[in-house]
Motif scaffolding. Structure first.
Motif, PDB file in Angstrom:
ATOM      1  N   MET A 155       1.849  32.405 -18.956  1.00 28.78           N
ATOM      2  CA  MET A 155       1.449  31.128 -18.374  1.00 28.78           C
ATOM      3  C   MET A 155       2.063  29.994 -19.167  1.00 28.78           C
ATOM      4  SD  MET A 155      -2.257  30.168 -17.219  1.00 28.78           S
ATOM      5  CE  MET A 155      -2.617  31.786 -17.851  1.00 28.78           C
ATOM      6  N   SER A 156       2.648  29.061 -18.480  1.00 25.37           N
ATOM      7  CA  SER A 156       3.405  28.036 -19.203  1.00 25.37           C
ATOM      8  C   SER A 156       2.486  26.963 -19.780  1.00 25.37           C
ATOM      9  CB  SER A 156       4.431  27.387 -18.266  1.00 25.37           C
ATOM     10  OG  SER A 156       3.764  26.545 -17.365  1.00 25.37           O
ATOM     11  N   ARG A 157       2.986  26.366 -20.829  1.00 25.23           N
ATOM     12  CA  ARG A 157       2.257  25.313 -21.523  1.00 25.23           C
ATOM     13  C   ARG A 157       1.828  24.162 -20.594  1.00 25.23           C
ATOM     14  NH1 ARG A 157      -0.450  24.835 -24.887  1.00 25.23           N
ATOM     15  NH2 ARG A 157      -0.687  27.041 -25.134  1.00 25.23           N
ATOM     16  N   PRO A 158       2.733  23.609 -19.814  1.00 28.10           N
ATOM     17  CA  PRO A 158       2.340  22.485 -18.945  1.00 28.10           C
ATOM     18  C   PRO A 158       1.160  22.818 -18.046  1.00 28.10           C
ATOM     19  CG  PRO A 158       4.711  22.795 -18.905  1.00 28.10           C
ATOM     20  CD  PRO A 158       4.152  23.931 -19.686  1.00 28.10           C
ATOM     21  N   ASP A 159       1.145  24.037 -17.547  1.00 29.65           N
ATOM     22  CA  ASP A 159       0.036  24.453 -16.692  1.00 29.65           C
ATOM     23  C   ASP A 159      -1.286  24.325 -17.432  1.00 29.65           C
ATOM     24  OD1 ASP A 159       1.569  25.054 -14.574  1.00 29.65           O
ATOM     25  OD2 ASP A 159       1.460  27.239 -14.787  1.00 29.65           O
ATOM     26  N   LEU A 160      -1.301  24.833 -18.643  1.00 33.69           N
ATOM     27  CA  LEU A 160      -2.550  24.813 -19.396  1.00 33.69           C
ATOM     28  C   LEU A 160      -2.935  23.399 -19.793  1.00 33.69           C
ATOM     29  CD1 LEU A 160      -2.410  27.997 -21.615  1.00 33.69           C
ATOM     30  CD2 LEU A 160      -3.685  27.553 -19.516  1.00 33.69           C
ATOM     31  N   GLU A 161      -1.938  22.604 -20.066  1.00 32.31           N
ATOM     32  CA  GLU A 161      -2.266  21.224 -20.420  1.00 32.31           C
ATOM     33  C   GLU A 161      -2.872  20.480 -19.245  1.00 32.31           C
ATOM     34  OE1 GLU A 161       0.760  18.995 -22.348  1.00 32.31           O
ATOM     35  OE2 GLU A 161       1.008  20.520 -23.910  1.00 32.31           O
ATOM     36  N   ARG A 162      -2.331  20.734 -18.090  1.00 29.26           N
ATOM     37  CA  ARG A 162      -2.893  20.049 -16.924  1.00 29.26           C
ATOM     38  C   ARG A 162      -4.330  20.517 -16.702  1.00 29.26           C
ATOM     39  NH1 ARG A 162      -2.648  19.716 -10.900  1.00 29.26           N
ATOM     40  NH2 ARG A 162      -1.835  21.830 -10.665  1.00 29.26           N
ATOM     41  N   LEU A 163      -4.569  21.806 -16.826  1.00 26.42           N
ATOM     42  CA  LEU A 163      -5.935  22.318 -16.680  1.00 26.42           C
ATOM     43  C   LEU A 163      -6.856  21.672 -17.710  1.00 26.42           C
ATOM     44  CD1 LEU A 163      -7.914  24.307 -15.365  1.00 26.42           C
ATOM     45  CD2 LEU A 163      -7.194  26.013 -17.048  1.00 26.42           C
ATOM     46  N   ALA A 171      -8.132  33.166 -18.652  1.00 32.25           N
ATOM     47  CA  ALA A 171      -7.067  34.011 -19.190  1.00 32.25           C
ATOM     48  C   ALA A 171      -6.741  35.185 -18.272  1.00 32.25           C
ATOM     49  CB  ALA A 171      -7.457  34.517 -20.579  1.00 32.25           C
ATOM     50  N   ALA A 172      -7.719  35.558 -17.458  1.00 34.58           N
ATOM     51  CA  ALA A 172      -7.500  36.679 -16.544  1.00 34.58           C
ATOM     52  C   ALA A 172      -6.753  36.251 -15.284  1.00 34.58           C
ATOM     53  CB  ALA A 172      -8.858  37.303 -16.176  1.00 34.58           C
ATOM     54  N   CYS A 173      -6.396  34.988 -15.212  1.00 35.38           N
ATOM     55  CA  CYS A 173      -5.735  34.484 -14.002  1.00 35.38           C
ATOM     56  C   CYS A 173      -4.221  34.471 -14.162  1.00 35.38           C
ATOM     57  CB  CYS A 173      -6.195  33.057 -13.717  1.00 35.38           C
ATOM     58  SG  CYS A 173      -7.916  32.907 -13.242  1.00 35.38           S
ATOM     59  N   SER A 174      -3.562  34.639 -13.064  1.00 35.55           N
ATOM     60  CA  SER A 174      -2.106  34.488 -13.037  1.00 35.55           C
ATOM     61  C   SER A 174      -1.778  33.001 -13.070  1.00 35.55           C
ATOM     62  CB  SER A 174      -1.545  35.102 -11.758  1.00 35.55           C
ATOM     63  OG  SER A 174      -1.912  34.304 -10.652  1.00 35.55           O
ATOM     64  N   PRO A 175      -0.542  32.680 -13.467  1.00 37.71           N
ATOM     65  CA  PRO A 175      -0.122  31.274 -13.444  1.00 37.71           C
ATOM     66  C   PRO A 175      -0.331  30.626 -12.082  1.00 37.71           C
ATOM     67  CG  PRO A 175       1.488  32.582 -14.620  1.00 37.71           C
ATOM     68  CD  PRO A 175       0.494  33.553 -14.052  1.00 37.71           C
ATOM     69  N   ALA A 193      -2.736  27.409 -11.275  1.00 40.66           N
ATOM     70  CA  ALA A 193      -2.263  26.212 -10.570  1.00 40.66           C
ATOM     71  C   ALA A 193      -3.158  25.895  -9.381  1.00 40.66           C
ATOM     72  CB  ALA A 193      -0.817  26.419 -10.124  1.00 40.66           C
ATOM     73  N   ALA A 194      -3.544  26.922  -8.651  1.00 41.26           N
ATOM     74  CA  ALA A 194      -4.391  26.708  -7.477  1.00 41.26           C
ATOM     75  C   ALA A 194      -5.755  26.178  -7.887  1.00 41.26           C
ATOM     76  CB  ALA A 194      -4.542  28.018  -6.694  1.00 41.26           C
ATOM     77  N   LEU A 195      -6.292  26.749  -8.952  1.00 37.27           N
ATOM     78  CA  LEU A 195      -7.598  26.285  -9.422  1.00 37.27           C
ATOM     79  C   LEU A 195      -7.510  24.830  -9.888  1.00 37.27           C
ATOM     80  CD1 LEU A 195      -8.828  29.409 -11.432  1.00 37.27           C
ATOM     81  CD2 LEU A 195      -9.766  28.529  -9.278  1.00 37.27           C
ATOM     82  N   THR A 196      -6.475  24.535 -10.641  1.00 29.55           N
ATOM     83  CA  THR A 196      -6.317  23.168 -11.145  1.00 29.55           C
ATOM     84  C   THR A 196      -6.212  22.185  -9.984  1.00 29.55           C
ATOM     85  OG1 THR A 196      -5.200  24.042 -13.096  1.00 29.55           O
ATOM     86  CG2 THR A 196      -4.993  21.697 -12.695  1.00 29.55           C
ATOM     87  N   ASP A 197      -5.455  22.560  -8.984  1.00 29.03           N
ATOM     88  CA  ASP A 197      -5.365  21.707  -7.794  1.00 29.03           C
ATOM     89  C   ASP A 197      -6.741  21.457  -7.199  1.00 29.03           C
ATOM     90  OD1 ASP A 197      -2.661  21.468  -7.990  1.00 29.03           O
ATOM     91  OD2 ASP A 197      -2.176  22.866  -6.378  1.00 29.03           O
ATOM     92  N   HIS A 198      -7.482  22.530  -7.097  1.00 27.63           N
ATOM     93  CA  HIS A 198      -8.816  22.370  -6.520  1.00 27.63           C
ATOM     94  C   HIS A 198      -9.674  21.432  -7.351  1.00 27.63           C
ATOM     95  CE1 HIS A 198     -12.763  23.131  -4.855  1.00 27.63           C
ATOM     96  NE2 HIS A 198     -13.171  23.389  -6.085  1.00 27.63           N
ATOM     97  N   PHE A 199      -9.683  21.641  -8.679  1.00 22.88           N
ATOM     98  CA  PHE A 199     -10.499  20.787  -9.548  1.00 22.88           C
ATOM     99  C   PHE A 199     -10.093  19.326  -9.405  1.00 22.88           C
ATOM    100  CE2 PHE A 199     -10.531  24.702 -12.521  1.00 22.88           C
ATOM    101  CZ  PHE A 199     -11.586  25.258 -11.823  1.00 22.88           C
ATOM    102  N   GLU A 200      -8.808  19.139  -9.276  1.00 20.08           N
ATOM    103  CA  GLU A 200      -8.290  17.780  -9.174  1.00 20.08           C
ATOM    104  C   GLU A 200      -8.752  17.096  -7.879  1.00 20.08           C
ATOM    105  OE1 GLU A 200      -4.025  17.744  -9.607  1.00 20.08           O
ATOM    106  OE2 GLU A 200      -4.279  16.228 -11.188  1.00 20.08           O
TER     107      GLU A 200
END
Lengths: 151, 151
Positions: free
Chosen positions: A1-9, B119-123, B127-134
Motif C-alpha cells: 500500500m502506497s504512502r500517499p494512500d495512507l496519508e490521505r486516510l 491493514a487487511a485491506c488491499s490498496p 482507496a474506496a473506504l477513504t472516498d467513502h469517509f470523505e
DNA sequence: AGCATTATCTGCATTCATGCAGATATTAGA
DNA sequence: TCTAATATCTGCATGAATGCAGATAATGCT
C-alpha cells in the motif's frame, strides 16, 4: 500500500470520526437525553437484554449511577426492568420498542444524507463498506475496554 | 443493488455508528473532558481557527456557554484566544498543538485495533473506504445542521 | 458625533449526571 | 443453618455544564 494512500486516510479518517461523534451528541440533545443515556438505549436495542451490571460495564458507569440511568430511561418508557427468574438479585434491562423518543425524526437527516452517499455506490462497493463496518465495530468495542482498563 | 445487501448494511451500520460514539464518550472520559469539550478541540484542530460564535454554532451551545467552554479549554492549555485584528469584538479560537491531554494515549487502542482492520485491506479497498469517509463527513455535518434547525 | 447592531463576556441560577458508602435482597458454600 | 459473596438500590453530596438576561466593547451607518 502506497504512502500517499495512507496519508490521505490518516487525514480523512479522524475528521470522519469527529463528525460521527458530533452527530451523536446533536442527536442526543435533539431527543432530550444525555449522550450516555441515548447510547445506552442503543446498546440495549442492538445487543438485547442484559443485566444492570453488564450495562454498567458497557457504559463505564458505577452500578449506582447505572441504577439511576435505568430509572431515567424506564420513566420515559424506553426500557423495561425484568427480574431474572434464575437469580432474583439480578435485574435484566431490555429496550422497549417504541418511538416515544422521536429518534426516527432526529435521525432522518442523517438517513437522507447518508442514503445519498450510499446510493452512489456500486453493489460491490456497498459490500466492501459493509464488510469494513462489520470488522470495525468490534474493534471499537475492544478499544473501549482497553481505554477503561488503563485508567 | 440487491435487497439482501441493503438489509445487511441496515443491520450493521447503526451498530457501527453506535460503537464509534461510545468510543468517543469513553475517550472523553479518559482524558477528563466532557464530550462536547473534547469534540470542540477536535473541530478546532481539524478545521482551524474560528470565532467564538462559529464555535457556538458548531457545538450547538449558546454564546455564553461557549465562552465558558473556551475558558475551560484555555485553562488546560488546549486552546488559545486571539483577538481578531480586523474586528476587535471578535475572538478567534485556535487549537494549541500539544499533548497536554494524553489524547494520543487514549486513542492508541483504537489506532491499534483499527490499524489491524485497515491493514487487511488491499490498496484499492483503502482507496474506496477513504472516498467513502470523505463523502460521509460533510453528510454528517449537514445532518447536524438540519437537526439543530428543526428544534 | 450618535445610534443601532454585533460579538463576547459575566452573574446568577438551575438542572442533572455521577460518585461513594452503606442498605437490602438473594444466592452459594461450609 | 450460618456466613460470605454478589447484585442492585438508596441517601447524600457534589461538581460541572448550561441557559438566560444583562453588561461591555467594538463596529458601521446615518
Amino acid at each position: 500500500m502506497s504512502r500517499p494512500d495512507l496519508e490521505r486516510l490518516g487525514a480523512v479518517y479522524p475528521r470522519y470520526l469527529n463528525a460521527i461523534v458530533l452527530h451523536g451528541l446533536a442527536t442526543a440533545q435533539a431527543v432530550g437525553l444525555g449522550p450516555t443515556d441515548l447510547y445506552a438505549v442503543g446498546t440495549l436495542s442492538f445487543y438485547g437484554r442484559m443485566t444492570s451490571g453488564d450495562l454498567a460495564a458497557k457504559t463505564g458507569l458505577t452500578t449506582g449511577a447505572t441504577t439511576r440511568l435505568i430509572d431515567r430511561l424506564e420513566q420515559r418508557g424506553l426500557v423495561r426492568r425484568v427480574t431474572d427468574p434464575a437469580d432474583r438479585r439480578r435485574v435484566l434491562v431490555e429496550a422497549v420498542e417504541t418511538d416515544a423518543l422521536e429518534l426516527d425524526a432526529a435521525l432522518a437527516p442523517a438517513r437522507d444524507k447518508l442514503g445519498e452517499v450510499f446510493a452512489a455506490c456500486s453493489p460491490a462497493e456497498i459490500a466492501a463498506l459493509t464488510d469494513h463496518f462489520e470488522r470495525a465495530t468490534p474493534a471499537f468495542h475492544e478499544a473501549i475496554e482497553m481505554i477503561r482498563e488503563s485508567d
